[in-house]
Design a protein around this motif. Structure first.
Motif, PDB file in Angstrom:
ATOM      1  N   SER A  13       0.938  -1.243  -0.069  1.00 17.11           N
ATOM      2  CA  SER A  13       0.014   0.215   0.066  1.00 17.11           C
ATOM      3  C   SER A  13       0.823   1.299  -0.172  1.00 17.11           C
ATOM      4  CB  SER A  13      -0.780   0.052   1.347  1.00 17.11           C
ATOM      5  OG  SER A  13      -1.630  -1.177   1.152  1.00 17.11           O
ATOM      6  N   ARG A  14       0.548   2.001  -1.076  1.00 19.89           N
ATOM      7  CA  ARG A  14       1.273   3.402  -0.962  1.00 19.89           C
ATOM      8  C   ARG A  14       1.106   4.513  -0.204  1.00 19.89           C
ATOM      9  NH1 ARG A  14       4.588   3.289  -5.764  1.00 19.89           N
ATOM     10  NH2 ARG A  14       4.650   1.262  -6.713  1.00 19.89           N
ATOM     11  N   THR A  15      -0.325   4.484   0.137  1.00 21.39           N
ATOM     12  CA  THR A  15      -0.925   5.650   0.859  1.00 21.39           C
ATOM     13  C   THR A  15      -1.862   5.204   2.093  1.00 21.39           C
ATOM     14  OG1 THR A  15      -2.971   5.657  -0.709  1.00 21.39           O
ATOM     15  CG2 THR A  15      -1.089   6.986  -1.117  1.00 21.39           C
ATOM     16  N   PRO A  16      -1.858   5.917   3.173  1.00 19.02           N
ATOM     17  CA  PRO A  16      -2.864   5.502   4.154  1.00 19.02           C
ATOM     18  C   PRO A  16      -4.350   4.984   3.815  1.00 19.02           C
ATOM     19  CG  PRO A  16      -1.531   7.300   4.853  1.00 19.02           C
ATOM     20  CD  PRO A  16      -1.556   7.213   3.508  1.00 19.02           C
ATOM     21  N   SER A  17      -4.986   5.823   2.802  1.00 16.76           N
ATOM     22  CA  SER A  17      -6.331   5.188   2.397  1.00 16.76           C
ATOM     23  C   SER A  17      -6.307   3.764   1.628  1.00 16.76           C
ATOM     24  CB  SER A  17      -6.970   6.283   1.544  1.00 16.76           C
ATOM     25  OG  SER A  17      -5.908   6.332   0.398  1.00 16.76           O
ATOM     26  N   ASP A  18      -5.164   3.479   0.971  1.00 13.35           N
ATOM     27  CA  ASP A  18      -5.073   2.333   0.272  1.00 13.35           C
ATOM     28  C   ASP A  18      -4.944   1.167   1.454  1.00 13.35           C
ATOM     29  OD1 ASP A  18      -5.315   3.461  -2.154  1.00 13.35           O
ATOM     30  OD2 ASP A  18      -3.293   3.561  -2.719  1.00 13.35           O
ATOM     31  N   LEU A  19      -4.242   1.438   2.370  1.00 16.00           N
ATOM     32  CA  LEU A  19      -3.799   0.747   3.312  1.00 16.00           C
ATOM     33  C   LEU A  19      -5.104   0.183   4.246  1.00 16.00           C
ATOM     34  CD1 LEU A  19      -1.954  -0.904   5.274  1.00 16.00           C
ATOM     35  CD2 LEU A  19      -1.585   1.406   6.425  1.00 16.00           C
TER      36      LEU A  19
END
Length: 459
Positions: A351-357
């Motif tokens: 995951s590259r961003t906290p939202s994707d995570l």
């Protein structure tokens, strides 16, 4: 205009008295009472007396020649309204309803239980009548009524001849206030199938058959999702299955596997350190959750097998059914624990961003809990799985070693196939538990040293 007998019509003295007469006259219709003027004057009306016949129909202060309490004009009598006579309907026995006096003990909850387990309502009424008789005898004899009912419930459960009969008697005879000290046994579609089946199209109409087939197909789709979903996620990340060639993971950038790679293992920490740290926390939490789930599921599975084995040896007519469902449930649960743990390493770590995570983590949890009671899909619900009552049976009958008054004990034991299923099921839970225990230490370390920004493709 006058009603009834002839009467002189005299001009009214004021608009207010005229409006009161018009609004309060008993012969006026509902339309006028609901008019705007009538609603306005409603607040100015006197409270009605107990006997309206003693009140004049017009204001008495303008008619001094008449005695107070006498009527000036006779109002037309309203027709007396009669309601419909009550219809008494006694259902016939041909309609499949209970017509004897024992049916009076049935309420909607008991009728629902009979319909859910496909038992005749007369059988349900008989079970309740026996319980009521036991309670009456204990009360008349000066004994403890609740203790007598508990003893009776245990005996009736040990006399069950099938899993469905066991669930019915548990639902009817075990009181809600007896369940405070027992620990809930987790349920899923496979344990429901083991006890009561996932499909039953007998003695139902077209709608019932369609509902039964839809439920069965939905549960089978859940089985396929949970078996092939984690596997395809793993293969897509490792071998590029189901991905375009340009969007496949390039593991050649990881110099732990390919020492000739020039990419640093700390590349992610140099660019997205906060997201990397958050991902490691989520990964560890996911693995620990899988570990506790595996431990809880093993405990629940062991209790269910203990109930089956105890009833097999202490019940005259009981036969163990549903071992295939339990085997399927054990396989799927442990498969999910292992495969979702591996998937979490590659999905959460990439995951590259906290939202994707957050979205990727919730997606794995959705797949992980898809077959549980109260999951996101509504094929089964909490009414289909009496987890507290089954736990009460294990605690008060199996664990306590309760036997019938006749001290009945048979030499019957579970068949070899059933014993093998029990052994394999509990062994797979142990394997998944220790796998998660090891991964809880190893996976975060590997994820922290994996340059997913170079390995995983950018969306």
């Amino acid at each position: 205009l006058a009603h009834g007998n002839s009467c002189q019509v005299r001009p009214l003295q004021s608009f207010f008295s005229r409006s009161v007469v018009w609004q309060s006259h008993p012969s006026m219709g509902l339309k006028r009472r609901q008019s705007m003027l009538g609603k306005f004057l409603q607040g100015f009306r006197r409270s009605k007396s107990k006997n309206e016949c003693d009140m004049p129909t017009r204001s008495q202060r303008h008619r001094p020649s008449f005695a107070r309490g006498t009527d000036i004009e006779a109002a037309a009598l309203r027709p007396r309204m009669f309601g419909h006579d009550a219809v008494h309907y006694a259902p016939d026995e041909e309609e499949g309803l209970v017509t004897d006096a024992s049916a009076s003990a049935l309420d909607q909850t008991h009728l629902k239980a009979a319909d859910k387990h496909h038992f005749d309502t007369a059988y349900v009424a008989e079970i309740l009548a026996k319980a009521a008789e036991v309670g009456d005898e204990a009360r008349k004899g000066g004994g403890d009524e609740e203790e007598a009912l508990i003893q009776h419930a245990k005996e009736q459960i040990l006399e069950a001849d099938s899993n469905v009969d066991l669930l019915l008697k548990a639902e009817l005879l075990i009181g809600e206030d007896w369940l405070g000290k027992v620990e809930y046994i987790n349920g899923n579609i496979y344990r429901i199938g083991a006890f009561s089946g996932l499909i039953d199209i007998t003695d139902t109409g077209k709608r019932g058959k369609c509902t039964g087939f839809a439920r069965f197909i939905g549960c089978m789709l859940i089985f396929l999702f949970q078996v092939f979903g984690p596997l395809l996620i793993f293969l897509s990340c490792v071998a590029g299955v189901g991905r375009e060639f340009e969007k496949a993971y390039t593991w050649s950038h990881w110099n732990i596997l390919y020492p000739e790679s020039p990419t640093s293992n700390l590349y992610d920490w140099q660019h997205i350190a906060t997201t990397k740290l958050l991902g490691l926390c989520f990964l560890e939490a996911f693995i620990l959750n899988a570990l506790f789930v595996s431990a809880d599921e093993k405990q629940a599975e062991e209790k269910i097998w203990d109930i089956f084995g105890y009833l097999k040896g202490h019940t005259p007519n009981y036969e163990v059914h549903g071992s295939l469902y339990l085997f399927m449930g054990s396989f799927v649960n442990n498969w999910l624990v292992i495969m979702c743990t591996l998937d979490a390493y590659m999905i959460i770590g990439a995951s590259r961003t906290p939202s994707d995570l957050l979205l990727d983590s919730l997606g794995l949890l959705f797949l992980f809990n898809l077959d549980d009671i109260g999951g996101d899909l509504g094929f089964v619900d909490e009414d289909d799985w009496p987890g507290l009552r089954i736990a009460w049976i294990h605690s008060e009958i199996v664990k306590a070693g309760f036997v019938l008054k006749s001290n009945f004990q048979t030499d019957k034991e579970m068949e070899f196939k059933e014993k093998c299923n029990r052994t394999i099921n509990l062994a797979t839970y142990s394997i998944s538990f220790w796998f998660c225990a090891c991964c809880s230490v190893v996976m975060p370390i590997l994820a922290s040293l994996t340059p997913f920004l170079k390995i995983a493709p950018a969306d």
